[in-house]
Design a protein around this motif. Structure first.
Motif, PDB file in Angstrom:
ATOM      1  N   THR B  26       0.841  -1.208   0.000  1.00  0.00           N
ATOM      2  CA  THR B  26       0.000   0.000   0.000  1.00  0.00           C
ATOM      3  C   THR B  26       0.874   1.255   0.000  1.00  0.00           C
ATOM      4  OG1 THR B  26      -1.626  -1.216   1.273  1.00  0.00           O
ATOM      5  CG2 THR B  26      -1.856   1.185   1.221  1.00  0.00           C
ATOM      6  N   LEU B  29       2.361   1.847  -3.347  1.00  0.00           N
ATOM      7  CA  LEU B  29       1.369   2.353  -4.295  1.00  0.00           C
ATOM      8  C   LEU B  29       1.061   3.824  -4.023  1.00  0.00           C
ATOM      9  CD1 LEU B  29      -1.022  -0.700  -4.525  1.00  0.00           C
ATOM     10  CD2 LEU B  29       0.476   0.176  -6.312  1.00  0.00           C
ATOM     11  N   THR B  32       3.913   5.841  -5.373  1.00  0.00           N
ATOM     12  CA  THR B  32       3.959   5.957  -6.828  1.00  0.00           C
ATOM     13  C   THR B  32       2.695   6.614  -7.371  1.00  0.00           C
ATOM     14  OG1 THR B  32       3.086   3.729  -6.988  1.00  0.00           O
ATOM     15  CG2 THR B  32       5.462   3.973  -7.186  1.00  0.00           C
ATOM     16  N   ASP B  34      -0.364   5.343  -7.400  1.00  0.00           N
ATOM     17  CA  ASP B  34      -1.275   4.429  -8.090  1.00  0.00           C
ATOM     18  C   ASP B  34      -2.601   4.319  -7.351  1.00  0.00           C
ATOM     19  OD1 ASP B  34      -0.274   3.128 -10.567  1.00  0.00           O
ATOM     20  OD2 ASP B  34       1.511   2.830  -9.303  1.00  0.00           O
ATOM     21  N   ASP B  35      -3.477   3.583  -7.979  1.00  0.00           N
ATOM     22  CA  ASP B  35      -4.835   3.432  -7.463  1.00  0.00           C
ATOM     23  C   ASP B  35      -4.860   2.366  -6.367  1.00  0.00           C
ATOM     24  OD1 ASP B  35      -7.467   3.057  -6.999  1.00  0.00           O
ATOM     25  OD2 ASP B  35      -7.990   2.484  -9.053  1.00  0.00           O
ATOM     26  N   VAL B  36      -4.694   2.805  -5.096  1.00  0.00           N
ATOM     27  CA  VAL B  36      -4.611   1.857  -3.988  1.00  0.00           C
ATOM     28  C   VAL B  36      -5.918   1.097  -3.803  1.00  0.00           C
ATOM     29  CG1 VAL B  36      -4.232   1.627  -1.516  1.00  0.00           C
ATOM     30  CG2 VAL B  36      -2.912   3.282  -2.818  1.00  0.00           C
ATOM     31  N   PHE B  39      -6.383  -1.461  -6.393  1.00  0.00           N
ATOM     32  CA  PHE B  39      -5.478  -2.590  -6.157  1.00  0.00           C
ATOM     33  C   PHE B  39      -6.097  -3.578  -5.188  1.00  0.00           C
ATOM     34  CE2 PHE B  39      -2.230  -4.225  -3.188  1.00  0.00           C
ATOM     35  CZ  PHE B  39      -1.474  -5.008  -4.040  1.00  0.00           C
ATOM     36  N   ASN B 309      -3.700  -4.946 -14.174  1.00  0.00           N
ATOM     37  CA  ASN B 309      -3.428  -3.989 -15.225  1.00  0.00           C
ATOM     38  C   ASN B 309      -4.726  -3.579 -15.929  1.00  0.00           C
ATOM     39  OD1 ASN B 309      -1.654  -2.383 -16.498  1.00  0.00           O
ATOM     40  ND2 ASN B 309      -0.843  -3.942 -17.890  1.00  0.00           N
ATOM     41  N   GLY B 313      -5.378  -0.587 -13.620  1.00  0.00           N
ATOM     42  CA  GLY B 313      -4.292   0.170 -14.243  1.00  0.00           C
ATOM     43  C   GLY B 313      -3.016   0.123 -13.432  1.00  0.00           C
ATOM     44  N   VAL B 314      -2.894  -0.894 -12.542  1.00  0.00           N
ATOM     45  CA  VAL B 314      -1.671  -1.020 -11.747  1.00  0.00           C
ATOM     46  C   VAL B 314      -0.812  -2.098 -12.389  1.00  0.00           C
ATOM     47  CG1 VAL B 314      -0.739  -1.616  -9.487  1.00  0.00           C
ATOM     48  CG2 VAL B 314      -2.885  -0.342  -9.659  1.00  0.00           C
ATOM     49  N   SER B 315       0.483  -1.850 -12.457  1.00  0.00           N
ATOM     50  CA  SER B 315       1.367  -2.846 -13.054  1.00  0.00           C
ATOM     51  C   SER B 315       1.372  -4.112 -12.215  1.00  0.00           C
ATOM     52  CB  SER B 315       2.782  -2.289 -13.155  1.00  0.00           C
ATOM     53  OG  SER B 315       3.686  -3.354 -13.266  1.00  0.00           O
ATOM     54  N   ILE B 318       3.713  -5.072  -9.106  1.00  0.00           N
ATOM     55  CA  ILE B 318       3.517  -4.809  -7.679  1.00  0.00           C
ATOM     56  C   ILE B 318       3.219  -6.121  -6.950  1.00  0.00           C
ATOM     57  CG2 ILE B 318       1.041  -4.321  -7.914  1.00  0.00           C
ATOM     58  CD1 ILE B 318       3.291  -2.505  -5.466  1.00  0.00           C
TER      59      ILE B 318
END
Lengths: 511, 368
Positions: B26, B29, B32, B34-36, B39, B309, B313-315, B318
Motif C-alpha cells: 500500500t 502504491l 507511486t 497508483d490506485d490503492v 489494487f 493492469n 491500471g496497476v502494473s 507490484i
C-alpha cells in the motif's frame, strides 16, 4: 602494600542483580576488592561468576546495583568503557589469530596506543620483560604453546593499560606446571601494583594464590574468606552449600574378558600429518580406562576413530572379539557402543527437537525408537519417560526441547540414553564438564554402575580428580601417543601432570 | 509448551507477515501515486470460475516445485536447480511419450518415471559433486540450470520438429493424453488429471519426513550435521539421496500441464516455476502442509496480478514485489517466533524447576 591503597578499594560491587528470562543469574552481589591483591571468585558452574564478570567488563548491563572503580561510581555499557577505566579481561577461550604474530595480535584494535611498528614492539618487549612473560613480539601465535598464548592474552590487556585484570578460569587449559608458571606471573603483576580477579573452581589453586576469596552460590555472594582461614573442603562446602560428593570406585570389577581392543592404531590428518601414533590398549568388561592429557593431544581424535567418525590410517579396532575397523559409525553403535560426546550441544543433541526425538538420536535403527523402516513415536516417548525418571532429568515433560534444559539435565539425559539398548562399551568424553555438582555426582554414579554392570568404559577427562577417582587404569596421551600408564590408587596429580606435558625430568627438578 | 502455542504461534506469524506485506505494498502504491483502492479491490475480488480452475492447477504445480525445493532445504541443501531439473525432465518425458512405445496410460506412467529419473540424475550431478569434490550445490545447480537450458535448445534443434517458428518434441499419441477433472459445468476444462501428483507427493513427503528412519536422519542432518554424524548418519549418503529425491520431485513439475494441455514439450512449456518453488518452500517452512498454503497464496496472487493492469491500471509487478515481501517477512516472523517460543519454554522450565526445588527444600527441612 601501602595503607592508602587499601583505603580505596579497586572495585566495589553493591547489590548487583541480573536476570535473564527464566533465570536469575545474579542477585544482591556485594564484593569489595582491595587494590593490589589477587582476589579469587569461586563457585560451581552456573553459580553466576561469568555473568558477574561480564557485568564488570561491560559486556552486560546489570539490572540493579552499583559498580565503583577506584572509588568512583561507573556505568559500563561496553568493554571499551571498561578498558578506558583500566579494567581488562582475559577470557577462558583465547581470542587470538593463529596466523598473526604476537605483536599483530596485541596491537589489533589498539593501534592508537603506539602504532603498529617499532614503538609497539618495544612496548611489548618492555611489558614482557617487566613481568617475566618471555614472549617475542615477532613469534607467530600458532607456534606458541597454551601457556604462552595465555600470556599473550594477558599482555594484550596490559598493553591497553589495564590495572585491574579479570581472569576467567585461566587454569582450565593448563597442566599443573604451567599453572605454577602462571601463578608466578600473577604474583609479579600483583607486586607491581595490579589488581587481579581470578575466577576458578579449582580450590587448591585458589588457596595457593589468592589473598581474598569470595564465594558465589546460586547467583549471590555467600561468603568472603581469607585463604588462611579455610581449607579446600570447607571452601567446597561453602560453594555447594552441602557436603561434597567425591568420585571413588568401590572394589575392582575388572574381569579378564577383553571388550575393546585397539591395536597399533594410527590416524593421519588431511595433509598426512600423524594425529594418533601407535595407540595400543585394551579395556575389559567391568573396567574403566581413563585417558589423561592436555586438551588437543589426540583425545578427540581417538574417540572419533573408535566411534567411526574418522577412519584410521593403520591399525585395528576390535569390539567384543569382532574387528570393527572398517564399520560405519551406525553399525558400531548398533553393536553396543554408548557415546557421551565431549560437546553435547554439537554432537549429542538436536537442541530444537523435543526430548523424545532426542531419545531416537543415535538409536535410529534400534527398538524401541523404530519399527522396521518406520519411527515408533509411542515407543520412543515411553522410553524417554523412563529415562527422565530413572536418571532424574529435571524437565517439565518429554516434549520440552533439549535447548530448554540446563547443562546438567541435558547431560543426565544423554547418559540415560546411551545406557539404553544394552551397550557393551561406553565412551564418556568429559562427562561432567559444565554440569553442576548435583548432576556431577549423579553422572559419576551412573558411570560406576555401568562398570559394575560389566561394561567397558573409556573415560576421557580434563578433571584429574575425576580420572583418579573413577578409573581402574589411567593412560596419558601426549601428542597423539599413549606415553604412560598409571595405577590411580598410587598416582598423584603432579605425576600425571608431568606425564601430560612430557616434562618428567623438569618437574622432578622443580619438586 | 502447550499444543495451542505450538500451532497458534506459526499461524499468527503468517498472518502478521501477510498484513505487513499488504501495508508495504500500500505504501509503495501511495508513493507511486497508483490506485490503492483499485489494487485492493482487485486483489480481494473472488476469482471467476475460469480463474479458480487456473489457480487450482497452478497451486498443484507450485506445490510440486515447493516440495522439490523443501526436500533439499530439510537437509540444508539449497537446490537452486529445480528450474533446470524440471525443464530437462519435461523434455525427456515429452520425447519419450511421443514415441508411443507403450499403450495408453501405461505410456503416461512410464513417461512420469522418465521425468523423475531425469530430474533426479540432473540434481544428482550436483549431489555427487558436493560429496566428492566439495563443490557448493548452490553454484553447481545454478550452472546446471544454464547447461540444461542450452542442452534443451540443442536437443530440440537436433531432434525436435518445427511448428511455425518454434521447435517442439513430436506430439504424443492421443491415447496418452490425460484429461481434466471438470469442476464447473460452464468451464470446459478443469483440474489436470495429473495434478493429483501434488497431493500424492505431499502425503509421501509427510510420511517420509516425519514417520520414517530416513526422514529422521534427514531432519537430524539438517538440524545439526555434527550431531547426525555422531549418531551414525552418513551425511554424504544423505546429501546424494536428498538431491536425488529433490530432483525426482522436480521432474514432475512440468508433467501435469504437458499431458493435459500441450501434449508435447515446446514453447508452451512454462518456465520459471523452479524459482517460484524456492519461495513457496520458504513460505511454507518446508512443511508439507505449509507448502500447500504457500503454493495457494502464490497461485492466487499470480492470477489476480493478471487482472490488475486491466481493472485498476496497476502494473502486475507490484504483485511480484508483494510476493517477495511476503516471503521475507514470513522468514523474519518465524525467526522472531522461534526465539520467543524458546524464551517462553526456558522460562517455563525454570519456573517449574524452582517450584520443585522449593518443594525439595521443604521436604529436607521436614525430615531434618
Amino acid at each position: 602494600m601501602t595503607k592508602d591503597l587499601q583505603a580505596v578499594p579497586a572495585i566495589e560491587l553493591r547489590g548487583i542483580g541480573k536476570r535473564f528470562p527464566g533465570v536469575i543469574a545474579n542477585h544482591d552481589i556485594d564484593i569489595t576488592i582491595t587494590s593490589g591483591t589477587i582476589h579469587a571468585l569461586v563457585g560451581e558452574n552456573g553459580a553466576g561468576k561469568s555473568t558477574l564478570m561480564k557485568i564488570l567488563y561491560g559486556v552486560q548491563k546489570p539490572d540493579s546495583g552499583t559498580i565503583a572503580v577506584n572509588g568512583h561510581q561507573v556505568s559500563l555499557s561496553s568493554p571499551s568503557d571498561a578498558i578506558a577505566i583500566g579494567v581488562g579481561m582475559v577470557f577462558q577461550h583465547f581470542m587470538l589469530a593463529d596466523n598473526f604474530t604476537v605483536l599483530e595480535n596485541v596491537v589489533l584494535g589498539a593501534e592508537k596506543i603506539a602504532g603498529i611498528g617499532d614503538d609497539a614492539r618495544n612496548r611489548i618487549r618492555q611489558i614482557s620483560d617487566d613481568y617475566g612473560f618471555d614472549l617475542d613480539p615477532d613469534d607467530l601465535v600458532e607456534d606458541l604453546g597454551v601457556g604462552e598464548r595465555q600470556r599473550v592474552e594477558i599482555l594484550k590487556v596490559l598493553y591497553r593499560g589495564a590495572k585491574i585484570i579479570i581472569l576467567d578460569e585461566p587454569t582450565a587449559v593448563l597442566v599443573p606446571q604451567e599453572v605454577d608458571a602462571l601463578f608466578d606471573n600473577l604474583r609479579e603483576l600483583k607486586d607491581q601494583g595490579h589488581t587481579l580477579i581470578f575466577i576458578s573452581h579449582k580450590l587448591d589453586e585458589v588457596l595457593s594464590v589468592a589473598d581474598d576469596i569470595t564465594v558465589i552460590r546460586k547467583g549471590t555472594t555467600v561468603a568472603s574468606v581469607k585463604p588462611a582461614e579455610v581449607n579446600a573442603r570447607q571452601l567446597a562446602e561453602l560453594m555447594v552449600g552441602s557436603v561434597l560428593p567425591s568420585p571413588s570406585t568401590e572394589g575392582s570389577t575388572v574381569t579378564d574378558k577383553v571388550l575393546l581392543e585397539v591395536i597399533d592404531l594410527e590416524l593421519d590428518d588431511a595433509t598426512g600429518r600423524p594425529e594418533l601414533v601407535d595407540i595400543d590398549f585394551a579395556i575389559h568388561a567391568g573396567e574403566i580406562l581413563g585417558i589423561a592429557g592436555v586438551e588437543g593431544n589426540g583425545q578427540t581424535e581417538l574417540v572419533e576413530t573408535i566411534i567411526g567418525m574418522r577412519r584410521q590410517a593403520r591399525g585395528t579396532i576390535m569390539l567384543a572379539g569382532e574387528e570393527i575397523s572398517e564399520w560405519s559409525t551406525r553399525r558400531r553403535r548398533e553393536t553396543g557402543v554408548g557415546y557421551i560426546p565431549e560437546d553435547r550441544h554439537r554432537h549429542g543433541l538436536l537442541l530444537d527437537a523435543p526430548l523424545w526425538e532426542n531419545r531416537i538420536l543415535g538409536h535410529q535403527t534400534r527398538p524401541p525408537s523404530v519399527k522396521g523402516p518406520f519411527l515408533n513415536p509411542p515407543g520412543a516417548k515411553a522410553d524417554t519417560g523412563r529415562i527422565v525418571s530413572a536418571y532424574d532429568v529435571r524437565t517439565p515433560g518429554i516434549t520440552t526441547t533439549a535447548r530448554a534444559l540446563s547443562g546438567g539435565n541435558q547431560q543426565k539425559f544423554i547418559v540415560g540414553r546411551e545406557m539404553s539398548s544394552d551397550p557393551i562399551l561406553l565412551i564418556a568424553s568429559h562427562p561432567t564438564r559444565g554440569v553442576d555438582v548435583g548432576a556431577q555426582a549423579a553422572i559419576w554414579g551412573h558411570i560406576k554402575r555401568a562398570r559394575k554392570a560389566g561394561l567397558a568404559v573409556l573415560l576421557i577427562s580434563a578433571d584429574l580428580d575425576e580420572l583418579i577417582g573413577l578409573s581402574d587404569t589411567i593412560k596419558v596421551i601426549l601428542r597423539g601417543k599413549l606415553v604412560a600408564t598409571f595405577d590411580p590408587q598410587s598416582v598423584t596429580p603432579q605425576q600425571l601432570g608431568s606425564a601430560m606435558t612430557g616434562a618428567d625430568a623438569i618437574s622432578e627438578e622443580r619438586s | 509448551m502447550s499444543r495451542w502455542m505450538r500451532l497458534g504461534l506459526p499461524v499468527a506469524a503468517v498472518v502478521l507477515a501477510l498484513v505487513f506485506s499488504g501495508v508495504v505494498a500500500t505504501l509503495v502504491l501511495l508513493f507511486t501515486g497508483d490506485d490503492v483502492v483499485g489494487f485492493w479491490r482487485v486483489l480481494f475480488t473472488w476469482p471467476s470460475e475460469r480463474d479458480l480452475v487456473d489457480i487450482i492447477n497452478m497451486t498443484a504445480i507450485l506445490y510440486l516445485s515447493g516440495a522439490a525445493a523443501a526436500i533439499g532445504f530439510r537437509m540444508n541443501l539449497f537446490n537452486i536447480g529445480v528450474e533446470g531439473q524440471y525443464r530437462l525432465a519435461g523434455l525427456f518425458a515429452g520425447a519419450f511419450a511421443a514415441q508411443g512405445l507403450l499403450p495408453g496410460k501405461l505410456n503416461v506412467a512410464a513417461a512420469i518415471l522418465v521425468a523423475m529419473a531425469v530430474g533426479a540424475l540432473w540434481a544428482g550431478i550436483a549431489g555427487v559433486l558436493r560429496v566428492w569434490r566439495g563443490v557448493s550445490e548452490v553454484i553447481s545447480t545454478i550452472m546446471l540450470n544454464a547447461i540444461a537450458g542450452s542442452l534443451i535448445g540443442f536437443l530440440l534443434v537436433k531432434w525436435g520438429e518445427s511448428t511455425g517458428n518454434a521447435r517442439n518434441t513430436k506430439m504424443m499419441p492421443e491415447d496418452s493424453w490425460t484429461g481434466f477433472f471438470r469442476l464447473f459445468p460452464d468451464v470446459s476444462d478443469g483440474a489436470y488429471h495429473l495434478s493429483l501428483l501434488a497431493p500424492l507427493v505431499g502425503i509421501a513427503f509427510f510420511i517420509l519426513v516425519y514417520y520414517t528412519r530416513f526422514g529422521f536422519d534427514l531432519r537430524a542432518a539438517g538440524a545439526s550435521e555434527s550431531a547426525a554424524v555422531s549418531s551414525g548418519v552418513s551425511v554424504k549418503k544423505m546429501i546424494v539421496v536428498s538431491m536425488l529425491l529433490s530432483g525426482a520431485v522436480a521432474g514432475l513439475i512440468g508433467v501435469p500441464m504437458m499431458f493435459s494441455e500441450a501434449h508435447q514439450y515446446g514453447s508452451a512449456f512454462q518456465t520459471g516455476l523452479g524459482f517460484t518453488g524456492i519461495a513457496v518452500a520458504l513460505l511454507g517452512r518446508n512443511h508439507p502442509m505449509g507448502i500447500a498454503f504457500g503454493a495457494l497464496i502464490f497461485a492466487f496472487l499470480g492470477q489476480q496480478a493478471n487482472l490488475l493492469n486491466i481493472l485498476a491500471g496497476v502494473s502486475p509487478d507490484i504483485v511480484n514485489m508483494t510476493q517477495g515481501i511476503i516471503v521475507l517477512s514470513v522468514v523474519i516472523a518465524f525467526e522472531v517466533i522461534r526465539r520467543l517460543a524458546t524464551r517462553i519454554e526456558q522460562r517455563q522450565v525454570a519456573t517449574q524447576l524452582d517450584a520443585e526445588r522449593q518443594g525439595d527444600t521443604a521436604l529436607k527441612g521436614a525430615s531434618a
